[in-house]
Design an enzyme around this catalytic site. Structure first.
Site, PDB file in Angstrom:
ATOM      1  N   CYS A 167       0.805  -1.223   0.000  1.00 27.77           N
ATOM      2  CA  CYS A 167       0.000   0.000   0.000  1.00 27.77           C
ATOM      3  C   CYS A 167       0.834   1.267   0.000  1.00 27.77           C
ATOM      4  O   CYS A 167       0.312   2.353  -0.249  1.00 27.77           O
ATOM      5  CB  CYS A 167      -0.920   0.016   1.217  1.00 27.77           C
ATOM      6  SG  CYS A 167      -1.869  -1.494   1.421  1.00 27.77           S
ATOM      7  N   HIS A 307      -4.195   7.534   5.462  1.00 30.03           N
ATOM      8  CA  HIS A 307      -4.313   6.207   4.850  1.00 30.03           C
ATOM      9  C   HIS A 307      -5.764   5.762   4.978  1.00 30.03           C
ATOM     10  O   HIS A 307      -6.356   5.312   4.003  1.00 30.03           O
ATOM     11  CB  HIS A 307      -3.352   5.242   5.537  1.00 30.03           C
ATOM     12  CG  HIS A 307      -3.172   3.948   4.833  1.00 30.03           C
ATOM     13  ND1 HIS A 307      -3.050   3.855   3.461  1.00 30.03           N
ATOM     14  CD2 HIS A 307      -3.092   2.665   5.306  1.00 30.03           C
ATOM     15  CE1 HIS A 307      -2.902   2.579   3.114  1.00 30.03           C
ATOM     16  NE2 HIS A 307      -2.936   1.838   4.214  1.00 30.03           N
ATOM     17  N   HIS A 344      -9.777   1.418  -1.674  1.00 26.62           N
ATOM     18  CA  HIS A 344      -8.347   1.263  -1.403  1.00 26.62           C
ATOM     19  C   HIS A 344      -7.649   0.747  -2.664  1.00 26.62           C
ATOM     20  O   HIS A 344      -7.843  -0.396  -3.061  1.00 26.62           O
ATOM     21  CB  HIS A 344      -8.160   0.296  -0.236  1.00 26.62           C
ATOM     22  CG  HIS A 344      -6.766   0.211   0.294  1.00 26.62           C
ATOM     23  ND1 HIS A 344      -5.683   0.812  -0.321  1.00 26.62           N
ATOM     24  CD2 HIS A 344      -6.268  -0.408   1.403  1.00 26.62           C
ATOM     25  CE1 HIS A 344      -4.590   0.558   0.381  1.00 26.62           C
ATOM     26  NE2 HIS A 344      -4.924  -0.181   1.431  1.00 26.62           N
TER      27      HIS A 344
END
Length: 387
Positions: A167, A307, A344
């Protein structure tokens, strides 16, 4: 001690493909409107899957950005990178030719790479035999091909690399590009993150580790960072790309400057394969490292693009990390998660979220965190709910 002068680094171009728009203008308008790009999966038949929702890029036609032959030899994640990089270079009005090609590089990260190609070729191997596999399978699959094909298409002959750090891949790629420009190795870098992992195997794998939201009947409200009723993240796809330039180089060519990049920090928890260390110690150190690198104090920070994955493991930990690093100033900072609208994007997250952050600076407007209806008591910062 360094024996070179650190250069100032500025952002001069932006490009993106996202679940809420296929240009930066569309993406930014969607963010400010609080529009969700989450919906039922259409890229494959997901009826057998527990999770049947995702943030897909809609209406993307590769041939609008490259010729048909090249498009057929690229996985979707690399197509995204080429398309958004073309947008960013055009936005920067950066002409790349023999006079400067060696001084322009590309770093575009990805978390997974060409998974769809691998899935398709495995099916061909099993049903039709090894001799029927494509000779382009390997170059279509490998993660660095997004950066490589981008360089070919824009003619950039400088450093070429790819961060594959899950990520963090997009953010790491931008940070690494920043260092190259800052230290004078190049005049400009095209950098960001891309991902196209809405595939049967990817959805099955993330669902198997209980990471995904199962709000199949309510996809618009499935991604809900910092909300106590969250049940997992929603997988998204897309790409975000920045053009970074040495300030003097940008000024000399009369470039429009969106923002200046002044610091970068990166750390490792050294704790667990998937879970952050409790209390967010590693993330706190990254924030502190970035502030030190930039020469900034906590009270000079006004916005954080979080995030904010909409998971129980991330959201309270990230909140704690921000408070640990910034102290009482954390409560005076706007902290929003644009994943509430895009889902995401894994390795593409840092790319599109950097684009959103640069636009927030340039436009003096902060995108909200949507679906924050019942805040988690452990998440007590200003997450910018829609007004």
């Amino acid at each position: 001690m360094t024996n070179f002068e650190l250069k100032r680094v500025v952002v001069t171009g932006l490009g993106s493909l996202t679940p809420i728009g296929n240009t930066v203008a569309e993406y930014w308008e969607g963010l400010l409107a609080g529009r969700s790009g989450i919906g039922p999966i259409t890229r494959f038949d997901a009826s057998r899957h527990d999770c049947r929702i995702a943030g897909e890029v809609k209406g993307f036609e590769p041939v609008d950005h490259m010729d048909r032959k090249d498009a057929k030899r690229m996985d979707r994640f690399a197509q995204f990178a080429v398309a958004a990089s073309g947008q960013a270079v055009k936005d920067a009005e950066l002409v790349i030719d023999d006079s400067n090609a060696a001084q322009v590089g590309v770093i575009i990260g990805t978390g997974i790479g060409g998974l769809k190609v691998l899935e398709d070729q495995q099916e061909i191997y099993l049903t039709r035999g090894p001799d029927r596999c494509s000779p382009f399978m390997i170059p279509m699959m490998i993660a660095n091909m997004a950066a490589g094909m981008t360089a070919i298409h824009i003619g950039a002959k400088g450093p070429n690399s790819c961060s594959v750090t899950a990520c963090a891949a997009g953010s790491n790629s931008i940070g690494d590009a920043f260092r190259l420009v800052q230290r004078g190795y190049v005049k400009a870098m095209v950098c960001g993150g891309t991902e196209a992992a809405v595939t049967p195997l990817s959805i099955a794998g993330f669902a198997a580790c209980k990471a995904l939201s199962l709000r199949n009947d309510d996809p618009l409200h499935a991604s809900r960072p910092f909300d106590r009723d969250r049940d997992g993240f929603v997988l998204g796809e897309g790409v975000g790309v920045l053009v970074l330039e040495e300030l003097e180089y940008a000024l000399n060519r009369g470039a429009r400057i969106y923002a200046e990049m002044v610091g970068y920090g990166l750390t490792c928890d050294a704790y667990h394969m998937t879970s952050p260390v409790p209390g967010g110690e590693g993330a706190s150190r990254a924030i502190e490292m970035c502030l030190k690198d930039a020469g900034l104090q906590p009270d000079e920070i006004t916005y954080i693009n979080a995030h904010g994955t909409s998971t129980g493991a991330n959201d309270p930990t990230e909140t704690a990390a921000i408070k640990n690093a910034l102290g009482k100033n954390a409560y005076n900072i706007a902290v929003s998660s644009t994943k509430s609208m895009t889902g995401h994007l894994l390795g593409g997250s840092g790319g599109i979220e950097a684009v959103a952050t640069v636009k927030a600076i340039a436009e003096s407007h902060i995108p909200p965190t949507i679906n924050l209806e019942n805040p988690d008591p452990d998440c007590d910062l200003d997450y910018v709910p829609p007004s």
